[in-house]
Design a protein around this motif. Sequence first.
Motif, short mmCIF file in Angstrom:
data_model
loop_
_atom_site.label_atom_id
_atom_site.label_comp_id
_atom_site.label_asym_id
_atom_site.label_seq_id
_atom_site.Cartn_x
_atom_site.Cartn_y
_atom_site.Cartn_z
N UNK A 1 0.82 -1.20 0.00
CA UNK A 1 0.00 0.00 0.00
C UNK A 1 0.86 1.26 0.00
N UNK A 2 1.95 1.25 0.80
CA UNK A 2 2.84 2.40 0.86
C UNK A 2 3.50 2.66 -0.49
N UNK A 3 3.96 1.58 -1.12
CA UNK A 3 4.60 1.72 -2.43
C UNK A 3 3.60 2.25 -3.46
N UNK A 4 2.37 1.76 -3.38
CA UNK A 4 1.33 2.22 -4.31
C UNK A 4 1.01 3.69 -4.08
N UNK A 5 0.93 4.10 -2.81
CA UNK A 5 0.68 5.51 -2.49
C UNK A 5 1.80 6.39 -3.03
N UNK A 6 3.04 5.96 -2.82
CA UNK A 6 4.18 6.75 -3.29
C UNK A 6 4.17 6.87 -4.80
N UNK B 1 1.36 9.27 -5.79
CA UNK B 1 1.71 10.64 -5.40
C UNK B 1 2.79 11.20 -6.31
N UNK B 2 3.75 10.35 -6.68
CA UNK B 2 4.82 10.77 -7.57
C UNK B 2 4.27 11.17 -8.93
N UNK B 3 3.30 10.40 -9.43
CA UNK B 3 2.69 10.72 -10.72
C UNK B 3 1.96 12.06 -10.67
N UNK B 4 1.26 12.31 -9.58
CA UNK B 4 0.55 13.58 -9.43
C UNK B 4 1.53 14.74 -9.32
N UNK B 5 2.62 14.52 -8.59
CA UNK B 5 3.61 15.59 -8.44
C UNK B 5 4.28 15.88 -9.78
N UNK B 6 4.49 14.84 -10.58
CA UNK B 6 5.05 15.04 -11.91
C UNK B 6 4.11 15.89 -12.76
N UNK B 7 2.80 15.60 -12.65
CA UNK B 7 1.82 16.41 -13.38
C UNK B 7 1.83 17.85 -12.87
N UNK B 8 2.04 18.00 -11.57
CA UNK B 8 2.10 19.32 -10.98
C UNK B 8 3.27 20.14 -11.53
N UNK C 1 11.16 26.63 -8.72
CA UNK C 1 9.86 26.07 -8.35
C UNK C 1 9.54 24.87 -9.21
N UNK C 2 8.95 23.86 -8.56
CA UNK C 2 8.56 22.66 -9.29
C UNK C 2 9.63 21.60 -9.34
N UNK C 3 10.74 21.79 -8.64
CA UNK C 3 11.79 20.78 -8.66
C UNK C 3 11.29 19.53 -7.98
N UNK C 4 11.34 18.40 -8.68
CA UNK C 4 10.81 17.16 -8.14
C UNK C 4 11.86 16.45 -7.31
N UNK C 5 11.42 15.67 -6.31
CA UNK C 5 12.37 14.87 -5.54
C UNK C 5 13.09 13.88 -6.45
N UNK C 6 14.29 13.52 -6.05
CA UNK C 6 15.11 12.64 -6.88
C UNK C 6 14.48 11.27 -7.01
N UNK C 7 13.85 10.79 -5.94
CA UNK C 7 13.25 9.45 -5.96
C UNK C 7 11.77 9.60 -5.62
N UNK C 8 11.12 8.49 -5.40
CA UNK C 8 9.69 8.56 -5.10
C UNK C 8 9.32 7.79 -3.86
N UNK C 9 9.96 8.05 -2.71
CA UNK C 9 9.55 7.40 -1.48
C UNK C 9 8.28 8.04 -0.96
N UNK C 10 7.65 7.41 0.04
CA UNK C 10 6.42 7.97 0.59
C UNK C 10 6.68 9.34 1.18
N UNK C 11 7.83 9.53 1.83
CA UNK C 11 8.24 10.83 2.33
C UNK C 11 9.66 11.08 1.88
N UNK C 12 9.86 11.80 0.77
CA UNK C 12 11.20 12.00 0.23
C UNK C 12 12.10 12.65 1.27
N UNK C 13 13.26 12.06 1.58
CA UNK C 13 14.13 12.61 2.62
C UNK C 13 14.84 13.86 2.15
N UNK C 14 14.58 14.99 2.85
CA UNK C 14 15.30 16.24 2.62
C UNK C 14 15.36 16.63 1.16
#
Length: 249
Positions: free
Chosen positions: A46-51, A54-61, A227-240
């Motif tokens: 479930x966590x992996x699916x959520x991440x 969320x990553x796909x939505x952030x990419x769209x953002x 603005x809009x810089x995406x996290x390097x990876x797609x964890x549930x809570x991207x670290x820093x």
Amino acid sequence: MAVYDLEEQDQIDDLKAWWNRWGNVVTTVAVVAAIAFAGMQGWRWWTAKQAEEASALFSAMTQAARANDLPKAKDAATQLADRFAGTGYAPRAALVAAKMMFDAGDKAGARAQLAWVIERAGETELKEIARYRMAELLLDDRKYDEALAMLDAKHGDTFAALYADLRGDALSAAGRTADARAAYELAYSKFDEKSPYRNYVQVKLESLGGAPAAQGTGSAAITLPPAGAAPAAAPATPPSAPAPAVPKK
């Protein structure tokens, strides 16, 4: 019918006695362990699916931000806040949306996004960025006391120079020249000697009839990615992961 010698029969009787006493406990422990294992595997899925979602939505953002498509950006930010508030993507999307709304003249919308980050973000750095931006908006609306209250919130050394500089702006606008001068002196001492921000602070300080205090080593200047810089990876809570740039007044 099987025939056992006396020793084997004693062992069988002992096993039966042990099972009669502990069988229910053993069965319960085994069932609980199986459920726990299944639950852990389900949580990971479930966590992996959520991440992933969320990553796909952030990419769209971020794509909407690059295209300056505010409606699509707001829609993505809203979905992230509603469905994936616990991920690191939601507050980052809110910061991007706040900047876009600010640039579009929607100050109320920008304040709502920033307030969400301040209240809901799990990362201290994101909260501090949101407070700084909120103080900028309040200062722009000439709500000096509210801006100063926002800047009085606890913040790390990384943001000390920026907070002190903006505090000086608010105090100067409020006519509190002596306090503004002290805030600018603090900001000047905190900025790195090579930072261009330091020169801006010096100009402000001199305009108030002051001069920079003795130069120190200062702290490293903050460089925030676009603005809009995406996290390097797609964890549930991207670290820093880096946060979007602070909007200019």
